[in-house]
Enzyme design. Structure first.
Site, short mmCIF file in Angstrom:
data_model
loop_
_atom_site.label_atom_id
_atom_site.label_comp_id
_atom_site.label_asym_id
_atom_site.label_seq_id
_atom_site.Cartn_x
_atom_site.Cartn_y
_atom_site.Cartn_z
N SER A 58 106.42 58.32 17.00
CA SER A 58 106.80 59.51 17.60
C SER A 58 107.35 59.04 19.02
CB SER A 58 105.50 60.34 17.93
OG SER A 58 105.61 61.09 19.09
N TYR A 106 96.53 61.02 19.97
CA TYR A 106 97.64 60.96 19.17
C TYR A 106 98.73 59.94 19.61
CZ TYR A 106 102.14 62.94 17.14
OH TYR A 106 102.94 63.25 16.20
N1 LIG Z 1 106.35 67.81 13.96
C1 LIG Z 1 106.91 67.04 14.88
O1 LIG Z 1 107.59 67.40 15.95
C2 LIG Z 1 106.50 65.55 15.04
C3 LIG Z 1 105.90 64.70 13.71
N2 LIG Z 1 105.72 63.53 13.96
C4 LIG Z 1 104.96 62.90 12.80
O2 LIG Z 1 105.61 63.28 11.47
C5 LIG Z 1 104.53 63.04 10.40
C6 LIG Z 1 104.41 64.18 9.73
O3 LIG Z 1 104.06 65.29 10.61
P1 LIG Z 1 104.58 66.90 10.37
O4 LIG Z 1 105.25 67.09 9.11
O5 LIG Z 1 105.24 67.30 11.67
O6 LIG Z 1 103.01 67.85 10.36
P2 LIG Z 1 102.38 68.46 9.16
O7 LIG Z 1 100.97 68.50 10.05
O8 LIG Z 1 103.26 69.64 8.85
O9 LIG Z 1 102.10 67.38 8.02
C7 LIG Z 1 101.25 66.23 7.98
C8 LIG Z 1 101.42 65.62 6.66
O10 LIG Z 1 100.38 64.43 6.75
C9 LIG Z 1 99.59 64.67 5.58
N3 LIG Z 1 98.20 64.35 6.03
C10 LIG Z 1 97.52 64.63 7.12
N4 LIG Z 1 96.30 64.18 7.15
C11 LIG Z 1 96.23 63.54 6.06
C12 LIG Z 1 95.25 62.79 5.32
N5 LIG Z 1 93.92 62.40 5.95
N6 LIG Z 1 95.38 62.15 4.22
C13 LIG Z 1 96.79 62.24 3.51
N7 LIG Z 1 97.78 62.82 4.01
C14 LIG Z 1 97.49 63.61 5.10
C15 LIG Z 1 99.73 66.05 5.43
O11 LIG Z 1 99.53 66.35 3.83
P3 LIG Z 1 98.92 67.69 3.33
O12 LIG Z 1 100.05 68.57 3.32
O13 LIG Z 1 98.45 67.40 1.87
O14 LIG Z 1 97.74 68.05 4.20
C16 LIG Z 1 101.21 66.46 5.49
O15 LIG Z 1 101.95 66.00 4.68
C17 LIG Z 1 103.29 62.75 11.23
O16 LIG Z 1 102.83 61.47 11.27
C18 LIG Z 1 103.33 63.18 12.87
O17 LIG Z 1 102.65 62.60 13.65
C19 LIG Z 1 106.36 62.73 14.64
C20 LIG Z 1 107.31 63.12 15.73
C21 LIG Z 1 107.19 64.73 15.95
C1 LIG Z 2 110.56 74.44 24.71
C2 LIG Z 2 109.97 75.74 24.95
C3 LIG Z 2 110.53 76.47 25.92
C4 LIG Z 2 108.64 75.19 25.55
C5 LIG Z 2 107.70 74.29 24.71
C6 LIG Z 2 106.87 73.30 25.41
C7 LIG Z 2 106.15 72.36 24.71
C8 LIG Z 2 105.39 72.90 23.72
C9 LIG Z 2 106.88 71.47 23.76
C10 LIG Z 2 107.92 70.63 24.87
C11 LIG Z 2 107.87 69.10 24.37
C12 LIG Z 2 107.59 69.38 22.99
C13 LIG Z 2 107.13 68.02 22.17
C14 LIG Z 2 106.13 68.00 21.22
C15 LIG Z 2 105.25 69.43 21.00
C16 LIG Z 2 105.49 70.32 21.79
C17 LIG Z 2 106.12 70.17 23.23
C18 LIG Z 2 105.21 69.41 24.03
C19 LIG Z 2 105.76 66.70 20.42
C20 LIG Z 2 104.71 66.01 21.22
C21 LIG Z 2 105.27 66.93 18.96
C22 LIG Z 2 104.95 65.86 18.46
C23 LIG Z 2 105.46 64.78 18.47
O1 LIG Z 2 105.40 63.69 18.05
C24 LIG Z 2 106.68 64.49 19.68
C25 LIG Z 2 107.93 63.74 19.28
C26 LIG Z 2 106.94 65.86 20.33
C27 LIG Z 2 107.69 65.68 21.72
C28 LIG Z 2 108.01 66.85 22.36
#
Ligand SMILES: NC(=O)C1=CN([C@@H]2O[C@H](COP(=O)(O)OP(=O)(O)OC[C@H]3O[C@@H](n4cnc5c(N)ncnc54)[C@H](OP(=O)(O)O)[C@@H]3O)[C@@H](O)[C@H]2O)C=CC1
Ligand SMILES: CC(C)CCC[C@@H](C)[C@H]1CC[C@H]2C3=C(CC[C@]12C)[C@@]1(C)CCC(=O)[C@@H](C)[C@@H]1CC3
Length: 304
Positions: free
Chosen positions: A134, A156
């Protein structure tokens, strides 16, 4: 397994010749990781790609004051790209006595890699690991004295920074054995993780604002399809051509074009090597505790 079955059916509909096997694995439980790895080793004799995507952000708290302060500062673009200073989380202990975020986002994956080394480290064949990290990963959130982030409020960010370092350490130690590791950031994607920060209806209402912000940051990929851009791009590259110190970002332009861009990671060799040995030490402790627990269970079972 129901959702996995549904995903499998969808994949087979679009790719009827594919072969899709399912396996249950909870990366947050050492016992489950070891059992799943046993099963993988029984089923296959080689792994080409291992995508370490599972991750959690439990109980996220948004610092609204910091958000509005950041909105009117020169740091606004960076704030939207990295969420620096905006989010904290409350973490718990899991059944192995480890911090849950650390265990799920890092240690479970580490244990899996260790167990699957015989299938991943074959000198005559390149195997690839890809970590979903991330842009929220930050050096200041991580401490070598507290790798599980027991004492902080940004588990995180800490766990993602640790995965960046672990990837570098794996490349240094395992490239010669045919194992290559890379790190990606999918950008901000609308998933269950983001719906845990703000409710999905709120995200839907502010979607036009998000498209507008995307013009300035390109990190608001927003859909899982766009977020997977870097994963797909990496799949097409030769592992030797990749930079082990780079994080590959999925980006989407204001016009909706997807592309992948490498950014240097703020990590150093010494620290990543130290983390690797800390993880090896912790692995020994966890394995010992597990085998003692299993021996106790067996003894109790025999007595009954
Ligand atoms: N969404 C975003 O903006 C961002 C996400 N990420 C990363 O992307 C990855 C996917 O997240 P995202 O799709 O967004 O979130 P979701 O919560 O939608 O998905 C999480 C995924 O991780 C799996 N998971 C969680 N816990 C476990 C566990 N204990 N064992 C096995 N599988 C597990 C879930 O499986 P199940 O569905 O079976 O629970 C699901 O497939 C994460 O690593 C997150 O940190 C990084 C940057 C930005
Ligand atoms: C855009 C809207 C007007 C306000 C949204 C504010 C916040 C909730 C978002 C702004 C930047 C976002 C962000 C993430 C979560 C939601 C915000 C804080 C992440 C931390 C989600 C998980 C990740 O791993 C990062 C890459 C995201 C970075 C940006």
């Amino acid at each position: 397994m129901q959702r996995a079955e549904a995903a499998r059916s969808a994949l087979l509909t679009s790719h009827p010749d594919a072969h899709v096997d399912l396996l249950h694995l909870d990366v947050g439980s050492a016992q489950s990781v070891l059992a799943a790895a046993q099963e993988v080793k029984a089923r296959y004799n080689r792994i080409d790609f291992l995508y370490l995507n599972a991750g959690i952000m439990p109980n996220p708290q948004l610092n609204v004051k910091a958000f509005f302060k950041g909105l009117f500062s020169r740091n606004v673009i960076n704030m939207f790209a990295t969420a620096e200073g905006l989010l904290t989380q409350q973490d718990l202990l899991n059944s192995d006595g480890l911090q849950e975020v650390f265990a799920t986002n890092l240690f479970g994956h580490f244990l899996l890699i260790r167990e699957l080394e015989p299938l991943l480290c074959e000198a005559d064949h390149a195997s690839r690991i890809v970590w979903t990290s991330s842009s929220n990963a930050r050096r200041s959130a991580f401490s070598m004295e507290d790798i599980q982030h027991r004492n902080g409020t940004e588990p995180y960010s800490s766990s993602k920074y640790a995965s960046d370092m672990l990837s570098l350490a794996l490349n240094r130690d395992k490239n010669s054995q045919g194992l290559f590791s890379s790190v990606i950031c999918p950008g901000l994607v609308m998933t269950n993780l983001t719906y845990g920060i703000l409710p999905s209806f709120f995200w839907t209402i502010i979607m036009p604002i998000m498209w507008l912000i995307r013009i300035f940051t390109n990190t608001f990929t927003l859909t899982p399809y766009n977020g997977a851009e870097a994963l797909h791009w990496l799949f097409l590259q030769k592992p030797e051509s990749l930079d082990p110190r780079a994080k590959y970002h999925s980006l989407t332009s204001g016009l909706g074009t997807n592309y992948t861009q490498p950014h240097p990671m703020d990590i150093d060799e010494g620290m990543s090597e130290d983390l690797y040995s800390e993880l090896l030490d912790l692995e020994k402790v966890v394995r010992k505790t597990l085998s003692e627990r299993n021996a106790d269970k067996e003894a109790n079972g025999q007595r009954e």
